[in-house]
Design a protein around this motif. Structure first.
Motif, PDB file in Angstrom:
ATOM      1  N   LEU A  91       0.816  -1.204   0.000  1.00  0.00           N
ATOM      2  CA  LEU A  91       0.000   0.000   0.000  1.00  0.00           C
ATOM      3  C   LEU A  91       0.857   1.264   0.000  1.00  0.00           C
ATOM      4  O   LEU A  91       0.402   2.319  -0.464  1.00  0.00           O
ATOM      5  CB  LEU A  91      -0.947  -0.004   1.198  1.00  0.00           C
ATOM      6  N   ALA A  92       2.092   1.151   0.470  1.00  0.00           N
ATOM      7  CA  ALA A  92       2.982   2.311   0.453  1.00  0.00           C
ATOM      8  C   ALA A  92       3.346   2.714  -0.965  1.00  0.00           C
ATOM      9  O   ALA A  92       3.764   3.846  -1.209  1.00  0.00           O
ATOM     10  CB  ALA A  92       4.258   2.013   1.250  1.00  0.00           C
ATOM     11  N   GLY A  93       3.190   1.798  -1.915  1.00  0.00           N
ATOM     12  CA  GLY A  93       3.578   2.080  -3.280  1.00  0.00           C
ATOM     13  C   GLY A  93       2.501   2.733  -4.119  1.00  0.00           C
ATOM     14  O   GLY A  93       2.747   3.070  -5.283  1.00  0.00           O
ATOM     15  N   VAL A  94       1.299   2.926  -3.543  1.00  0.00           N
ATOM     16  CA  VAL A  94       0.205   3.481  -4.337  1.00  0.00           C
ATOM     17  C   VAL A  94      -0.288   4.812  -3.793  1.00  0.00           C
ATOM     18  O   VAL A  94      -1.353   5.293  -4.199  1.00  0.00           O
ATOM     19  CB  VAL A  94      -0.959   2.476  -4.462  1.00  0.00           C
ATOM     20  N   GLY A  95       0.469   5.427  -2.895  1.00  0.00           N
ATOM     21  CA  GLY A  95       0.153   6.761  -2.431  1.00  0.00           C
ATOM     22  C   GLY A  95      -1.207   6.846  -1.753  1.00  0.00           C
ATOM     23  O   GLY A  95      -1.598   5.958  -0.986  1.00  0.00           O
ATOM     24  N   PRO A  96      -1.975   7.931  -2.036  1.00  0.00           N
ATOM     25  CA  PRO A  96      -3.269   8.126  -1.374  1.00  0.00           C
ATOM     26  C   PRO A  96      -4.254   6.986  -1.611  1.00  0.00           C
ATOM     27  O   PRO A  96      -5.166   6.771  -0.804  1.00  0.00           O
ATOM     28  CB  PRO A  96      -3.782   9.432  -1.997  1.00  0.00           C
ATOM     29  N   MET A  97      -4.096   6.244  -2.716  1.00  0.00           N
ATOM     30  CA  MET A  97      -4.987   5.116  -2.973  1.00  0.00           C
ATOM     31  C   MET A  97      -4.846   4.030  -1.929  1.00  0.00           C
ATOM     32  O   MET A  97      -5.726   3.186  -1.777  1.00  0.00           O
ATOM     33  CB  MET A  97      -4.736   4.536  -4.352  1.00  0.00           C
ATOM     34  N   GLY A  98      -3.715   4.034  -1.195  1.00  0.00           N
ATOM     35  CA  GLY A  98      -3.506   3.013  -0.187  1.00  0.00           C
ATOM     36  C   GLY A  98      -4.581   3.021   0.881  1.00  0.00           C
ATOM     37  O   GLY A  98      -5.077   1.974   1.304  1.00  0.00           O
ATOM     38  N   ALA A  99      -4.970   4.232   1.319  1.00  0.00           N
ATOM     39  CA  ALA A  99      -6.009   4.333   2.345  1.00  0.00           C
ATOM     40  C   ALA A  99      -7.346   3.843   1.814  1.00  0.00           C
ATOM     41  O   ALA A  99      -8.113   3.184   2.534  1.00  0.00           O
ATOM     42  CB  ALA A  99      -6.116   5.780   2.823  1.00  0.00           C
ATOM     43  N   ALA A 103      -9.479   0.568   3.193  1.00  0.00           N
ATOM     44  CA  ALA A 103     -10.876   0.639   3.602  1.00  0.00           C
ATOM     45  C   ALA A 103     -11.731  -0.373   2.844  1.00  0.00           C
ATOM     46  O   ALA A 103     -12.684  -0.942   3.396  1.00  0.00           O
ATOM     47  CB  ALA A 103     -11.406   2.056   3.375  1.00  0.00           C
ATOM     48  N   MET A 104     -11.383  -0.600   1.573  1.00  0.00           N
ATOM     49  CA  MET A 104     -12.139  -1.558   0.767  1.00  0.00           C
ATOM     50  C   MET A 104     -11.898  -2.990   1.213  1.00  0.00           C
ATOM     51  O   MET A 104     -12.777  -3.851   1.090  1.00  0.00           O
ATOM     52  CB  MET A 104     -11.747  -1.408  -0.706  1.00  0.00           C
ATOM     53  N   TYR A 105     -10.674  -3.263   1.689  1.00  0.00           N
ATOM     54  CA  TYR A 105     -10.300  -4.621   2.070  1.00  0.00           C
ATOM     55  C   TYR A 105      -9.806  -4.614   3.519  1.00  0.00           C
ATOM     56  O   TYR A 105      -8.610  -4.740   3.789  1.00  0.00           O
ATOM     57  CB  TYR A 105      -9.212  -5.164   1.141  1.00  0.00           C
ATOM     58  N   PRO A 106     -10.718  -4.431   4.486  1.00  0.00           N
ATOM     59  CA  PRO A 106     -10.287  -4.383   5.887  1.00  0.00           C
ATOM     60  C   PRO A 106      -9.594  -5.675   6.298  1.00  0.00           C
ATOM     61  O   PRO A 106      -9.982  -6.768   5.895  1.00  0.00           O
ATOM     62  CB  PRO A 106     -11.600  -4.181   6.653  1.00  0.00           C
ATOM     63  N   GLY A 107      -8.544  -5.526   7.085  1.00  0.00           N
ATOM     64  CA  GLY A 107      -7.779  -6.683   7.527  1.00  0.00           C
ATOM     65  C   GLY A 107      -6.760  -7.172   6.528  1.00  0.00           C
ATOM     66  O   GLY A 107      -6.088  -8.189   6.757  1.00  0.00           O
ATOM     67  N   LEU A 108      -6.620  -6.457   5.420  1.00  0.00           N
ATOM     68  CA  LEU A 108      -5.667  -6.859   4.384  1.00  0.00           C
ATOM     69  C   LEU A 108      -4.241  -6.777   4.925  1.00  0.00           C
ATOM     70  O   LEU A 108      -3.810  -5.742   5.417  1.00  0.00           O
ATOM     71  CB  LEU A 108      -5.821  -5.935   3.176  1.00  0.00           C
ATOM     72  N   GLU A 109      -3.525  -7.888   4.849  1.00  0.00           N
ATOM     73  CA  GLU A 109      -2.141  -7.934   5.326  1.00  0.00           C
ATOM     74  C   GLU A 109      -1.273  -8.657   4.309  1.00  0.00           C
ATOM     75  O   GLU A 109      -1.733  -9.576   3.622  1.00  0.00           O
ATOM     76  CB  GLU A 109      -2.050  -8.660   6.678  1.00  0.00           C
ATOM     77  N   PHE A 110      -0.023  -8.227   4.230  1.00  0.00           N
ATOM     78  CA  PHE A 110       0.931  -8.844   3.315  1.00  0.00           C
ATOM     79  C   PHE A 110       2.237  -9.113   4.054  1.00  0.00           C
ATOM     80  O   PHE A 110       2.567  -8.446   5.033  1.00  0.00           O
ATOM     81  CB  PHE A 110       1.204  -7.929   2.106  1.00  0.00           C
ATOM     82  N   ARG A 111       2.952 -10.097   3.554  1.00  0.00           N
ATOM     83  CA  ARG A 111       4.302 -10.375   4.047  1.00  0.00           C
ATOM     84  C   ARG A 111       5.129 -10.905   2.889  1.00  0.00           C
ATOM     85  O   ARG A 111       4.586 -11.334   1.861  1.00  0.00           O
ATOM     86  CB  ARG A 111       4.283 -11.409   5.180  1.00  0.00           C
ATOM     87  N   GLU A 112       6.443 -10.863   3.057  1.00  0.00           N
ATOM     88  CA  GLU A 112       7.311 -11.438   2.034  1.00  0.00           C
ATOM     89  C   GLU A 112       7.099 -12.942   1.918  1.00  0.00           C
ATOM     90  O   GLU A 112       6.834 -13.622   2.919  1.00  0.00           O
ATOM     91  CB  GLU A 112       8.787 -11.204   2.382  1.00  0.00           C
TER      92      GLU A 112
END
Length: 230
Positions: A91-99, A103-112
Motif C-alpha cells: 500500500l505504500a507504493g500506491v500513495g493516497p490510494m492506499g487508504a 478501507a475496501m479490504y479491511p484486515g488486508l495484510e501482506f508479508r514477504e
C-alpha cells in the motif's frame, strides 16, 4: 514454447505462465489479485510444474498473490531490490490510494514470501528451461523491470509489466515514479528492440515494439533506432 495469460482480479492484471511446452516446468509472472484459481487451472491443464514467480514490479495489483503462490509451491519470488519493500507493504507504493484500498479490504495484510531473490539489470535467468534477460526500467516504479526472451524459432518477446501498453505507458505519478526515467527506459531498453518483438503488457492486449513505435503517442517523440538487443 507455451505462453498463456489471464486477467486477474478487479485490476484485470495480466498474469502470465511461461514454459518450454506442456508437461514441463514453468515460471509465473505477476500473480495479481485472486490469481491462484486461474493459475491452478492453467497449470493443471498443461501439466506444468512451477519453479519461480517473477515480478515486473511491486505494485499491489501485480504481486497480490505472490506469497500464497510462492509459498504454496515452495518456490522463490524474484523482484528488483528497489521494489522489495513493497512485498510486505504494497500500500505504500500506491500513495493516497492506499487508504482507499485499506478501507475496501479491511484486515488486508501482506508479508514477504519465504524465498525471495533479487533481480539485477542485465542478468540472464535460466529457469524452467527458459532463458530470460532482465532489464531494469525505472519510471513506473523505482524497481520496474522487463523480461526478454524468444521462442524456439527465435521470435522475440517482452514481458513488459506496466512499462509499455498498447497505445500507452505506465503512470508515473505514484511514489517512486518518474516521467524522465520512464522516457529513458522506453528509449534505451524498449525502442532498442527489433520491431517484431511481441510486447506482453501488464494490462490490456498484446502489441509489438514496431506498432508502438509507429502509433503510441507517448513514444513517438523518442528517436532510438531499432537494435538487436536479444
Amino acid at each position: 514454447m507455451l505462453v498463456e495469460a489471464f486477467a486477474a482480479g478487479v485490476f484485470q492484471t495480466n498474469c502470465y505462465v511461461v514454459a518450454p511446452g506442456p508437461g514441463e516446468s514453468c515460471v509465473v509472472v505477476d500473480p495479481g489479485q485472486d490469481a491462484e484459481e486461474g493459475l491452478r487451472e492453467v497449470i493443471a491443464r498443461h501439466r506444468l510444474s512451477p519453479v519461480a514467480v517473477l515480478l515486473t514490479h511491486g505494485h499491489l495489483d501485480h504481486m497480490w498473490s505472490v506469497t500464497p503462490v510462492g509459498d504454496g509451491d515452495d518456490i522463490p519470488a524474484w523482484i528488483h531490490p528497489e521494489d522489495r519493500s513493497m512485498l510486505a507493504d504494497p500500500l505504500a507504493g500506491v500513495g493516497p490510494m492506499g487508504a482507499q484500498l485499506a478501507a475496501m479490504y479491511p484486515g488486508l495484510e501482506f508479508r514477504e514470501p519465504r524465498h525471495v531473490r533479487t533481480l539485477d539489470d542485465g542478468a540472464d535467468l535460466e529457469l524452467a528451461g527458459l532463458r530470460l534477460s532482465v532489464d531494469h526500467t525505472p519510471g513506473h516504479t523505482r524497481g520496474s523491470v522487463v523480461f526478454r526472451s524468444a521462442t524456439e524459432d527465435d521470435r522475440p518477446f517482452l514481458l513488459a509489466g506496466d512499462t509499455l501498453f498498447q497505445g500507452g505507458i505506465g503512470r508515473t505519478d505514484l511514489p517512486g515514479g518518474s516521467m524522465d526515467e520512464m522516457m529513458a527506459s522506453l528509449r534505451d531498453k524498449i525502442l532498442s528492440l527489433p520491431d517484431d518483438t511481441a510486447v506482453l503488457p501488464g494490462h490490456g492486449p498484446m502489441t509489438t515494439v514496431g506498432q508502438e513505435r509507429d502509433t503510441n503517442p507517448f513514444v513517438q517523440g523518442l528517436s532510438h533506432a531499432p537494435g538487436r538487443h536479444l
